[in-house]
Motif scaffolding. Structure first.
Motif, PDB file in Angstrom:
ATOM      1  N   PHE A 215       0.809  -1.218   0.000  1.00 16.57           N
ATOM      2  CA  PHE A 215       0.000   0.000   0.000  1.00 16.57           C
ATOM      3  C   PHE A 215       0.847   1.274   0.000  1.00 16.57           C
ATOM      4  CE2 PHE A 215      -2.557  -3.287   2.239  1.00 16.57           C
ATOM      5  CZ  PHE A 215      -3.578  -3.389   1.300  1.00 16.57           C
ATOM      6  N   GLU A 216       2.156   1.100  -0.229  1.00 18.65           N
ATOM      7  CA  GLU A 216       3.087   2.223  -0.314  1.00 18.65           C
ATOM      8  C   GLU A 216       3.037   3.102   0.939  1.00 18.65           C
ATOM      9  OE1 GLU A 216       2.295   4.293  -3.928  1.00 18.65           O
ATOM     10  OE2 GLU A 216       2.934   2.629  -5.208  1.00 18.65           O
ATOM     11  N   LEU A 217       2.968   2.447   2.085  1.00 14.22           N
ATOM     12  CA  LEU A 217       2.958   3.160   3.358  1.00 14.22           C
ATOM     13  C   LEU A 217       4.340   3.740   3.628  1.00 14.22           C
ATOM     14  CD1 LEU A 217       1.163   3.692   5.924  1.00 14.22           C
ATOM     15  CD2 LEU A 217       2.275   1.699   6.931  1.00 14.22           C
ATOM     16  N   ASP A 218       4.389   5.012   3.999  1.00  5.99           N
ATOM     17  CA  ASP A 218       5.650   5.679   4.291  1.00  5.99           C
ATOM     18  C   ASP A 218       6.058   5.365   5.726  1.00  5.99           C
ATOM     19  OD1 ASP A 218       7.858   7.262   4.543  1.00  5.99           O
ATOM     20  OD2 ASP A 218       6.868   9.147   4.030  1.00  5.99           O
ATOM     21  N   LEU A 219       7.049   4.504   5.893  1.00  5.30           N
ATOM     22  CA  LEU A 219       7.465   4.066   7.223  1.00  5.30           C
ATOM     23  C   LEU A 219       8.248   5.139   7.977  1.00  5.30           C
ATOM     24  CD1 LEU A 219       8.513   0.384   6.474  1.00  5.30           C
ATOM     25  CD2 LEU A 219       6.317   1.255   7.294  1.00  5.30           C
ATOM     26  N   LYS A 220       8.558   6.243   7.305  1.00  2.60           N
ATOM     27  CA  LYS A 220       9.264   7.330   7.976  1.00  2.60           C
ATOM     28  C   LYS A 220       8.313   8.203   8.798  1.00  2.60           C
ATOM     29  CE  LYS A 220      12.787   7.594   4.350  1.00  2.60           C
ATOM     30  NZ  LYS A 220      13.409   8.450   3.295  1.00  2.60           N
ATOM     31  N   LYS A 221       7.018   7.989   8.613  1.00  3.10           N
ATOM     32  CA  LYS A 221       6.007   8.757   9.335  1.00  3.10           C
ATOM     33  C   LYS A 221       5.246   7.840  10.289  1.00  3.10           C
ATOM     34  CE  LYS A 221       5.285  11.869   5.383  1.00  3.10           C
ATOM     35  NZ  LYS A 221       4.284  12.384   4.417  1.00  3.10           N
ATOM     36  N   PRO A 222       4.636   8.416  11.350  1.00  2.00           N
ATOM     37  CA  PRO A 222       3.822   7.589  12.252  1.00  2.00           C
ATOM     38  C   PRO A 222       2.706   6.885  11.489  1.00  2.00           C
ATOM     39  CG  PRO A 222       4.207   9.761  13.195  1.00  2.00           C
ATOM     40  CD  PRO A 222       4.718   9.813  11.776  1.00  2.00           C
ATOM     41  N   SER A 223       2.520   5.623  11.771  1.00  2.00           N
ATOM     42  CA  SER A 223       1.533   4.823  11.053  1.00  2.00           C
ATOM     43  C   SER A 223       0.370   4.458  11.970  1.00  2.00           C
ATOM     44  CB  SER A 223       2.178   3.547  10.500  1.00  2.00           C
ATOM     45  OG  SER A 223       1.196   2.676   9.986  1.00  2.00           O
ATOM     46  N   PHE A 224      -0.776   5.103  11.772  1.00  2.00           N
ATOM     47  CA  PHE A 224      -1.953   4.775  12.562  1.00  2.00           C
ATOM     48  C   PHE A 224      -2.456   3.377  12.225  1.00  2.00           C
ATOM     49  CE2 PHE A 224      -2.075   9.459  12.577  1.00  2.00           C
ATOM     50  CZ  PHE A 224      -2.127   9.669  13.945  1.00  2.00           C
ATOM     51  N   GLU A 225      -2.216   2.951  10.984  1.00  2.00           N
ATOM     52  CA  GLU A 225      -2.629   1.600  10.597  1.00  2.00           C
ATOM     53  C   GLU A 225      -1.951   0.552  11.476  1.00  2.00           C
ATOM     54  OE1 GLU A 225      -2.715   4.115   6.785  1.00  2.00           O
ATOM     55  OE2 GLU A 225      -1.471   3.891   8.574  1.00  2.00           O
ATOM     56  N   LEU A 226      -0.638   0.677  11.618  1.00  2.00           N
ATOM     57  CA  LEU A 226       0.098  -0.293  12.433  1.00  2.00           C
ATOM     58  C   LEU A 226      -0.213  -0.125  13.917  1.00  2.00           C
ATOM     59  CD1 LEU A 226       3.553  -0.217  10.610  1.00  2.00           C
ATOM     60  CD2 LEU A 226       1.786  -1.970  10.470  1.00  2.00           C
ATOM     61  N   MET A 227      -0.442   1.100  14.354  1.00  2.00           N
ATOM     62  CA  MET A 227      -0.793   1.331  15.761  1.00  2.00           C
ATOM     63  C   MET A 227      -2.074   0.587  16.122  1.00  2.00           C
ATOM     64  SD  MET A 227      -0.048   5.397  16.302  1.00  2.00           S
ATOM     65  CE  MET A 227       1.571   6.117  15.956  1.00  2.00           C
ATOM     66  N   ILE A 228      -3.064   0.664  15.233  1.00  2.00           N
ATOM     67  CA  ILE A 228      -4.339  -0.006  15.487  1.00  2.00           C
ATOM     68  C   ILE A 228      -4.154  -1.517  15.533  1.00  2.00           C
ATOM     69  CG2 ILE A 228      -6.609  -0.504  14.496  1.00  2.00           C
ATOM     70  CD1 ILE A 228      -6.599   2.378  13.429  1.00  2.00           C
ATOM     71  N   ILE A 229      -3.384  -2.037  14.590  1.00  2.00           N
ATOM     72  CA  ILE A 229      -3.162  -3.485  14.549  1.00  2.00           C
ATOM     73  C   ILE A 229      -2.488  -3.971  15.820  1.00  2.00           C
ATOM     74  CG2 ILE A 229      -1.877  -5.328  13.394  1.00  2.00           C
ATOM     75  CD1 ILE A 229      -2.317  -3.816  10.768  1.00  2.00           C
ATOM     76  N   TYR A 230      -1.443  -3.301  16.245  1.00  2.00           N
ATOM     77  CA  TYR A 230      -0.715  -3.760  17.427  1.00  2.00           C
ATOM     78  C   TYR A 230      -1.518  -3.518  18.708  1.00  2.00           C
ATOM     79  CZ  TYR A 230       3.262  -4.289  14.291  1.00  2.00           C
ATOM     80  OH  TYR A 230       4.092  -4.685  13.267  1.00  2.00           O
ATOM     81  N   ALA A 231      -2.369  -2.488  18.712  1.00  2.00           N
ATOM     82  CA  ALA A 231      -3.230  -2.260  19.878  1.00  2.00           C
ATOM     83  C   ALA A 231      -4.247  -3.388  20.037  1.00  2.00           C
ATOM     84  CB  ALA A 231      -3.946  -0.922  19.752  1.00  2.00           C
ATOM     85  N   ALA A 232      -4.623  -4.005  18.918  1.00  2.00           N
ATOM     86  CA  ALA A 232      -5.588  -5.104  18.973  1.00  2.00           C
ATOM     87  C   ALA A 232      -5.049  -6.308  19.737  1.00  2.00           C
ATOM     88  CB  ALA A 232      -5.978  -5.518  17.552  1.00  2.00           C
ATOM     89  N   THR A 233      -3.729  -6.420  19.842  1.00  2.00           N
ATOM     90  CA  THR A 233      -3.164  -7.555  20.578  1.00  2.00           C
ATOM     91  C   THR A 233      -3.569  -7.517  22.054  1.00  2.00           C
ATOM     92  OG1 THR A 233      -1.097  -6.356  21.037  1.00  2.00           O
ATOM     93  CG2 THR A 233      -1.194  -7.671  19.018  1.00  2.00           C
ATOM     94  N   THR A 234      -3.675  -6.310  22.596  1.00  2.00           N
ATOM     95  CA  THR A 234      -4.071  -6.174  24.005  1.00  2.00           C
ATOM     96  C   THR A 234      -5.487  -6.682  24.222  1.00  2.00           C
ATOM     97  OG1 THR A 234      -2.641  -4.227  24.229  1.00  2.00           O
ATOM     98  CG2 THR A 234      -4.343  -4.543  25.907  1.00  2.00           C
ATOM     99  N   ILE A 235      -6.379  -6.320  23.304  1.00  2.00           N
ATOM    100  CA  ILE A 235      -7.767  -6.775  23.409  1.00  2.00           C
ATOM    101  C   ILE A 235      -7.830  -8.297  23.359  1.00  2.00           C
ATOM    102  CG2 ILE A 235     -10.027  -6.708  22.303  1.00  2.00           C
ATOM    103  CD1 ILE A 235      -9.290  -3.935  21.234  1.00  2.00           C
TER     104      ILE A 235
END
Length: 225
Positions: free
Chosen positions: A52-72
């Motif tokens: 999806f051509e995500l720019d890894l040099k910037k904060p990624s809300f997509e990845l934040m949401i995915i990793y936050a789901a691990t807690t749930i």
């Protein structure tokens, strides 16, 4: 009390634990599944970047949401099987029922290859990582379900070792697969193959665990010492 204290103080050799099917059930649950979590942790940024051509040099809300789901997943996974036990279910049956449900939910990761946009992939992968953590919570507590308290830490250590070994080998496999498909100019197909393998592995692991624990007998301390 003196007898119990002396009994508990006797060291247990790990070699004896390998004689029990329950140990191998725990090894299966950790050795086959832990490496998938490391894939989620380390390879998802690369997946989003290439797909999806995500720019890894910037904060990624997509990845934040995915990793936050691990807690749930971690919280709900432990709660669900404990709820079944409180309702009167046999403990091991409750754990394996929970594992079955979470293994089915894990199949959602296979659908990620059909995602047309990043947020669809985020939704599917969030379900997958949450289901993984729910699975991990139940496998972890199965050690205390199947073994006396005096050897639980040893069994958990063996399982952790199996998971770490898988965590070493699986990235090598992933790298080889992605390199091959990248050389063919179709790295997306490489990720699709890996997602399919990851999604199916939970059901395979559960089948092995079920076959190894069909008798539902908790190991007694005197059997080990």
């Amino acid at each position: 009390d003196d007898y119990a204290s002396s009994e508990e103080s006797q060291p247990v050799k790990w070699s004896k634990l390998f004689r029990f099917k329950q140990t191998w059930a725990y090894i299966t649950g950790k050795g086959l599944i832990d490496p998938i979590y490391w894939f989620f942790l380390f390879w998802l940024p690369s997946y989003f970047s290439t797909t999806f051509e995500l720019d890894l040099k910037k904060p990624s809300f997509e990845l934040m949401i995915i990793y936050a789901a691990t807690t749930i997943g971690s919280i709900f996974g432990g709660y669900f099987s404990s709820y079944l036990v409180k309702k009167g279910w046999e403990t091991l049956k409750a754990r394996k029922t929970a594992l079955l449900i979470f293994a089915i939910l894990e199949l959602s990761i296979i659908m990620a290859q059909f995602a047309k946009g990043p947020w669809v992939a985020v939704a599917l992968l969030s379900i997958a990582v949450a289901a993984h953590q729910a699975w991990a919570a139940n496998v972890f507590t199965m050690a205390s379900d199947m073994f006396p308290s005096q050897v639980v830490s040893s069994v958990v250590g063996i399982g952790g070792m199996a998971g770490a070994l898988g965590g070493i080998l699986f990235p090598m496999f992933i790298g080889a697969v992605l390199d091959k498909f990248k050389a063919d100019g179709n790295i997306h197909a490489g990720y699709n193959l890996i997602f399919t393998i990851c999604g199916c592995t939970y059901l395979i692991a559960l089948l092995i665990i079920h076959l190894l624990t069909k008798n539902k007998v908790k190991v007694r301390l005197e059997e080990i010492q």
